[in-house]
Write a protein that holds these residues in place. Structure first.
Motif, PDB file in Angstrom:
ATOM      1  N   GLU A   1       0.849  -1.184   0.000  1.00 21.41           N
ATOM      2  CA  GLU A   1       0.000   0.000   0.000  1.00 21.41           C
ATOM      3  C   GLU A   1       0.887   1.238   0.000  1.00 21.41           C
ATOM      4  O   GLU A   1       2.035   1.197   0.452  1.00 21.41           O
ATOM      5  N   GLU A   2       0.338   2.342  -0.484  1.00 20.33           N
ATOM      6  CA  GLU A   2       1.107   3.590  -0.514  1.00 20.33           C
ATOM      7  C   GLU A   2       0.849   4.391   0.752  1.00 20.33           C
ATOM      8  O   GLU A   2      -0.277   4.496   1.223  1.00 20.33           O
ATOM      9  N   GLU A   3       1.903   4.953   1.287  1.00 14.05           N
ATOM     10  CA  GLU A   3       1.820   5.830   2.446  1.00 14.05           C
ATOM     11  C   GLU A   3       2.135   7.262   2.015  1.00 14.05           C
ATOM     12  O   GLU A   3       2.257   7.555   0.833  1.00 14.05           O
ATOM     13  N   LYS A   4       2.296   8.145   2.985  1.00 11.23           N
ATOM     14  CA  LYS A   4       2.611   9.534   2.692  1.00 11.23           C
ATOM     15  C   LYS A   4       3.958   9.655   1.986  1.00 11.23           C
ATOM     16  O   LYS A   4       4.890   8.891   2.245  1.00 11.23           O
ATOM     17  N   LEU A   5       4.045  10.615   1.088  1.00  8.90           N
ATOM     18  CA  LEU A   5       5.278  10.949   0.384  1.00  8.90           C
ATOM     19  C   LEU A   5       5.824   9.778  -0.425  1.00  8.90           C
ATOM     20  O   LEU A   5       7.028   9.683  -0.672  1.00  8.90           O
ATOM     21  N   GLY A   6       4.931   8.865  -0.836  1.00  7.89           N
ATOM     22  CA  GLY A   6       5.352   7.782  -1.710  1.00  7.89           C
ATOM     23  C   GLY A   6       5.974   6.592  -1.025  1.00  7.89           C
ATOM     24  O   GLY A   6       6.416   5.646  -1.699  1.00  7.89           O
ATOM     25  N   ALA A   7       6.044   6.589   0.311  1.00 11.32           N
ATOM     26  CA  ALA A   7       6.542   5.411   1.029  1.00 11.32           C
ATOM     27  C   ALA A   7       5.543   4.263   0.863  1.00 11.32           C
ATOM     28  O   ALA A   7       4.409   4.458   0.425  1.00 11.32           O
ATOM     29  N   LEU A   8       5.984   3.061   1.206  1.00 11.34           N
ATOM     30  CA  LEU A   8       5.151   1.866   1.053  1.00 11.34           C
ATOM     31  C   LEU A   8       4.933   1.195   2.404  1.00 11.34           C
ATOM     32  O   LEU A   8       5.773   1.291   3.309  1.00 11.34           O
ATOM     33  N   ASN A   9       3.824   0.493   2.519  1.00  9.89           N
ATOM     34  CA  ASN A   9       3.498  -0.279   3.708  1.00  9.89           C
ATOM     35  C   ASN A   9       3.182  -1.696   3.271  1.00  9.89           C
ATOM     36  O   ASN A   9       2.313  -1.913   2.432  1.00  9.89           O
ATOM     37  N   VAL A  10       3.890  -2.673   3.827  1.00 11.04           N
ATOM     38  CA  VAL A  10       3.680  -4.078   3.484  1.00 11.04           C
ATOM     39  C   VAL A  10       3.265  -4.839   4.740  1.00 11.04           C
ATOM     40  O   VAL A  10       3.980  -4.847   5.748  1.00 11.04           O
ATOM     41  N   THR A  11       2.090  -5.468   4.683  1.00  8.68           N
ATOM     42  CA  THR A  11       1.580  -6.297   5.771  1.00  8.68           C
ATOM     43  C   THR A  11       1.803  -7.753   5.383  1.00  8.68           C
ATOM     44  O   THR A  11       1.398  -8.170   4.299  1.00  8.68           O
ATOM     45  N   PHE A  12       2.434  -8.535   6.258  1.00 12.32           N
ATOM     46  CA  PHE A  12       2.890  -9.864   5.840  1.00 12.32           C
ATOM     47  C   PHE A  12       2.793 -10.896   6.953  1.00 12.32           C
ATOM     48  O   PHE A  12       2.818 -10.580   8.142  1.00 12.32           O
ATOM     49  N   HIS A  13       2.686 -12.153   6.520  1.00 12.91           N
ATOM     50  CA  HIS A  13       2.869 -13.313   7.378  1.00 12.91           C
ATOM     51  C   HIS A  13       4.299 -13.817   7.216  1.00 12.91           C
ATOM     52  O   HIS A  13       4.956 -13.568   6.206  1.00 12.91           O
ATOM     53  N   ASP A  14       4.770 -14.585   8.222  1.00 12.79           N
ATOM     54  CA  ASP A  14       6.008 -15.344   8.055  1.00 12.79           C
ATOM     55  C   ASP A  14       5.972 -16.519   9.020  1.00 12.79           C
ATOM     56  O   ASP A  14       5.017 -16.689   9.783  1.00 12.79           O
ATOM     57  N   GLU A  15       7.007 -17.354   8.967  1.00  9.59           N
ATOM     58  CA  GLU A  15       6.985 -18.624   9.699  1.00  9.59           C
ATOM     59  C   GLU A  15       7.149 -18.466  11.211  1.00  9.59           C
ATOM     60  O   GLU A  15       7.027 -19.446  11.957  1.00  9.59           O
ATOM     61  N   THR A  16       7.403 -17.256  11.709  1.00 10.64           N
ATOM     62  CA  THR A  16       7.477 -17.059  13.162  1.00 10.64           C
ATOM     63  C   THR A  16       6.111 -16.780  13.764  1.00 10.64           C
ATOM     64  O   THR A  16       5.951 -16.815  14.991  1.00 10.64           O
ATOM     65  N   ASN A  17       5.093 -16.509  12.923  1.00 12.46           N
ATOM     66  CA  ASN A  17       3.777 -16.106  13.428  1.00 12.46           C
ATOM     67  C   ASN A  17       3.173 -17.174  14.330  1.00 12.46           C
ATOM     68  O   ASN A  17       3.176 -18.362  14.004  1.00 12.46           O
ATOM     69  N   GLY A  18       2.628 -16.727  15.466  1.00 12.06           N
ATOM     70  CA  GLY A  18       2.029 -17.657  16.413  1.00 12.06           C
ATOM     71  C   GLY A  18       3.038 -18.357  17.291  1.00 12.06           C
ATOM     72  O   GLY A  18       2.662 -19.091  18.219  1.00 12.06           O
ATOM     73  N   ASP A  19       4.305 -18.161  17.029  1.00  5.53           N
ATOM     74  CA  ASP A  19       5.382 -18.748  17.830  1.00  5.53           C
ATOM     75  C   ASP A  19       6.053 -17.638  18.631  1.00  5.53           C
ATOM     76  O   ASP A  19       5.773 -17.446  19.813  1.00  5.53           O
ATOM     77  N   THR A  20       6.898 -16.879  17.970  1.00  3.70           N
ATOM     78  CA  THR A  20       7.571 -15.767  18.644  1.00  3.70           C
ATOM     79  C   THR A  20       6.993 -14.418  18.249  1.00  3.70           C
ATOM     80  O   THR A  20       7.293 -13.406  18.886  1.00  3.70           O
ATOM     81  N   THR A  21       6.173 -14.391  17.192  1.00  3.18           N
ATOM     82  CA  THR A  21       5.581 -13.128  16.756  1.00  3.18           C
ATOM     83  C   THR A  21       4.063 -13.253  16.665  1.00  3.18           C
ATOM     84  O   THR A  21       3.518 -14.362  16.705  1.00  3.18           O
ATOM     85  N   ASP A  22       3.407 -12.112  16.510  1.00  4.62           N
ATOM     86  CA  ASP A  22       1.957 -12.102  16.358  1.00  4.62           C
ATOM     87  C   ASP A  22       1.570 -12.748  15.030  1.00  4.62           C
ATOM     88  O   ASP A  22       2.428 -13.104  14.219  1.00  4.62           O
ATOM     89  N   GLU A  23       0.259 -12.841  14.758  1.00  7.11           N
ATOM     90  CA  GLU A  23      -0.217 -13.545  13.568  1.00  7.11           C
ATOM     91  C   GLU A  23       0.183 -12.856  12.269  1.00  7.11           C
ATOM     92  O   GLU A  23       0.194 -13.483  11.213  1.00  7.11           O
TER      93      GLU A  23
END
Length: 275
Positions: free
Chosen positions: A196-218
């Motif tokens: 997704e695009e943020e202010k001033l052309g920056a980007l925002n990426v929402t992602f899963h990875d293999e640590t989810n539910g173990d050491t990190t949130d979902e």
């Protein structure tokens, strides 16, 4: 005789400043760590938990009826709420509407929100133990291996992708402006993530990875500085952060687009909050 000197890694120093700012931002009054309820408004004037007054909605407008004895005042002006007041929001908008409690009458702020085209209220209480017991978000140690060069491939036009949220009764939309493409440590193939695009052309990426539910949130998110003119980007997963829903059950935070996954353990950035 010269005194010993310590060489400071500039990247590490910048990350430490980022972490200090992040923890300070989370610990603000009436911030995300103070949420204590999320409640939908009904058609008939009704009491809601933790808040004085009678609350209702006709689907377009929200109504609050209270007496001076209820101790409610408007956040914006401090005016006492006596009688019926109204407010109108668009979907996904919020209003810090009224406040009450504590020595100064400002301990609890009631946020009016429109989610899934329905009105709700959230209470933000500065005495919440999530805030009063907060000592910072646990993180992985800084890892240069997770500062990754990649590229951004923009779409000709933004694409709205239906997604879920942390609240099963609230659907969301991810406005994808393109894909961030990169290779992750331990993964032989390229990874593509909607952005997704943020202010001033920056980007925002929402992602899963293999640590989810173990050491990190979902799921987590990472902000990426504006792509360079040639489309190249730097993705610093050491700056991956939790959504508010990691700290409270009262968030309506967006889930990743289906398939927005890094198929390896991203052992960088924020971990599950303590407690």
């Amino acid at each position: 005789m010269s005194s010993p000197t310590t060489t400071i890694d500039p990247q590490l120093a910048r990350w430490e400043r980022f972490r200090a700012g992040r923890n300070a931002a989370l610990a603000t009054e009436h911030g995300w760590l103070t949420l204590t309820s999320f409640q939908w408004l009904e058609a008939q004037p009704s009491k809601v938990e933790l808040v004085p007054g009678l609350w209702s909605t006709d689907g377009t407008t929200a109504f609050l009826t209270a007496s001076a004895a209820d101790g409610l005042t408007l956040v914006e002006t401090g005016q006492v709420v006596e009688g019926t007041i109204t407010a109108t929001l668009q979907d996904e908008e919020s209003l810090m509407w009224v406040q009450f409690g504590g020595d100064d009458g400002k301990q609890v702020v009631v946020e009016l929100a429109m989610r899934a085209d329905k009105y709700a209220v959230r209470t933000r209480d500065n005495s919440s133990p999530v805030l009063t017991g907060f000592e910072g978000v646990p993180t992985y140690a800084y890892s240069p291996a997770w500062v990754i060069e990649g590229r951004f491939e923009p779409y000709a036009e933004p694409m709205d992708v239906p997604i879920g949220t942390a609240n099963p009764l609230v659907d969301g939309v991810h406005r994808s402006v393109g894909e961030v493409v990169f290779r992750a440590p331990g993964v032989p193939h390229e990874i593509r993530l909607h952005a997704e695009e943020e202010k001033l052309g920056a980007l925002n990426v929402t992602f899963h990875d293999e640590t989810n539910g173990d050491t990190t949130d979902e799921w987590r998110k990472v902000f990426i500085p504006r792509p360079r003119p040639d489309g190249s980007v730097v993705i610093d997963f050491n700056r991956a952060i939790n959504y508010p829903s990691a700290f409270t059950p009262y968030g309506t935070c967006p889930m990743p687009v289906r398939g927005n996954s890094v198929d390896v353990r991203v052992e960088a950035g924020e971990k599950l909050p303590q407690g």
